[in-house]
Design an enzyme around this catalytic site. Sequence first.
Site, mmCIF file in Angstrom:
data_model
loop_
_atom_site.group_PDB
_atom_site.id
_atom_site.type_symbol
_atom_site.label_atom_id
_atom_site.label_comp_id
_atom_site.label_asym_id
_atom_site.label_seq_id
_atom_site.Cartn_x
_atom_site.Cartn_y
_atom_site.Cartn_z
ATOM 1 N N HIS A 83 -27.988 28.580 -8.093
ATOM 2 C CA HIS A 83 -28.972 27.758 -8.797
ATOM 3 C C HIS A 83 -29.346 28.420 -10.109
ATOM 4 C CE1 HIS A 83 -32.378 25.095 -9.481
ATOM 5 N NE2 HIS A 83 -33.069 26.165 -9.817
ATOM 6 N N ASP A 162 -42.117 18.940 -2.250
ATOM 7 C CA ASP A 162 -41.984 19.507 -3.589
ATOM 8 C C ASP A 162 -42.129 18.425 -4.652
ATOM 9 O OD1 ASP A 162 -41.185 21.478 -5.649
ATOM 10 O OD2 ASP A 162 -39.440 20.177 -5.793
ATOM 11 N N ARG A 169 -48.658 18.928 -10.172
ATOM 12 C CA ARG A 169 -48.688 20.083 -11.086
ATOM 13 C C ARG A 169 -48.501 19.638 -12.522
ATOM 14 N NH1 ARG A 169 -43.914 23.348 -9.194
ATOM 15 N NH2 ARG A 169 -44.401 24.671 -10.986
ATOM 16 N N SER A 184 -41.156 25.875 -5.357
ATOM 17 C CA SER A 184 -40.498 24.608 -5.695
ATOM 18 C C SER A 184 -38.983 24.761 -5.655
ATOM 19 C CB SER A 184 -40.949 24.148 -7.084
ATOM 20 O OG SER A 184 -40.234 23.014 -7.505
ATOM 21 N N LYS A 188 -36.087 23.663 -2.063
ATOM 22 C CA LYS A 188 -34.890 22.809 -2.160
ATOM 23 C C LYS A 188 -33.623 23.597 -1.838
ATOM 24 C CE LYS A 188 -35.783 21.243 -6.384
ATOM 25 N NZ LYS A 188 -37.172 21.583 -6.767
#
Length: 434
Positions: A83, A162, A169, A184, A188
């Site tokens: 990621h 999320d 947020r 967050s 995932k």
Amino acid sequence: MERFVDVIHKKKIGYELSDSEIENMIHGYCDGTIPDYQMSAMLMAICFNGLSDRELTTLTLAMRDSGQINDLSQIPGIKVDKHSTGGVGDKTTLIIGPVVAACGIPIAKMSGRGLGFTGGTIDKLESIPGFRTDLSNEDFFRAVQTAGICVNGQTADLAPADKLIYALRDVTATVESIPLIAASIMSKKLAAGSDCIVLDVTTGNGAFIKDYEQSLELAQKMVTIGNNAGKTTIAQLTSMDEPLGFAIGNNLEVKEAIDALHGNGPEDLMQVCYSLAAHMISLGKNISYEQAEKEAREAIESGRAWDVFLKMVAGQGGDISYMEHPNTLPQAPIVLEYQSPSDGYITFMDTEGFGNVAGILGAGRSKKEDAVDFTAGIVLQHKINDFVKEGEVLATLYTSDQTRGATALSKIKNCYELSAEPGKPIRLIGDVIR
């Protein structure tokens, strides 16, 4: 039963929350029993007082457990996910995925779309005619087993807490909280189901978090969460003080990724790709980083990574004739050039600015619903500390709209600074957190 207002007060005055308080908070917010105004107060309390490692892990796991958790057990081998926290010109997944898969590690990856100044892997792949990123679970697993890799779009069932919390947020000035960013991202990633996780945490003027120390803190927190959740996790800090590679924009980046898979990628892009791929291979095969890097380089030099890329494209419905002849990919009808206003060394590039200019040209979106022009974008001709002469082309701009092109051309001049002397070299790869 404890009132949620008392839990908010507890965090407000700096006390740690229990696991059950955190889990009940996520359940209550998802089912509507905790209203937005109370959750907003809690998010602000977390912003000011932070979360311990235990609290952060519990929060992340509760967010993960709010929806579907992918079961990848039917895919043999150790699954490694990667990621990136976002950047400009970052087409690394298009290169690393096939490289790692060519080394025998299955890649079952879910990626997102671009928003704001950063590009999204799914948009880049969808710029390939016919390429599908909405595969069913059955087709997703079949693609991984056939090609060794599948990159699919994220489903709404993945960590829905999320999505709800991020929307809150966004309107309560709590987006920048390091613990909330970490939860967050990792909720995932953990829901995606891989065995190990490699994180590319970008830093600098083209990253969401521009300060190096804050980027390092985010990397450390995400690695802690991953390891506490039983997933071996590594994070690498990567500079975004200039765009990665030369191409910015969807099918322009696909073309650059094709060059990279043939061994002709830009030096900075290849350095980051080999490093991230080596971390993934070392985890997936339990070998040293040095041996893993050799395998990554050999996968490209031998052509095996390119073969895997073609299998991936074909397996997801893409037309590989465009990949074999990338010059046939659609090109924007309007091509503009930005020329250097003077002689000098390029000592600064506003990476976020380039991302915004690409968005003006049509390559990005400001809202999730916006359409993207797959042919729009920028191809840079130079990098930081290159010497350029007055009138030399610094960047080529591609768009389908004359007005967009004129606006972008007026903005891109603010993305460069030229000086009589070269500046400090960029430290492309920083700390690695294990």
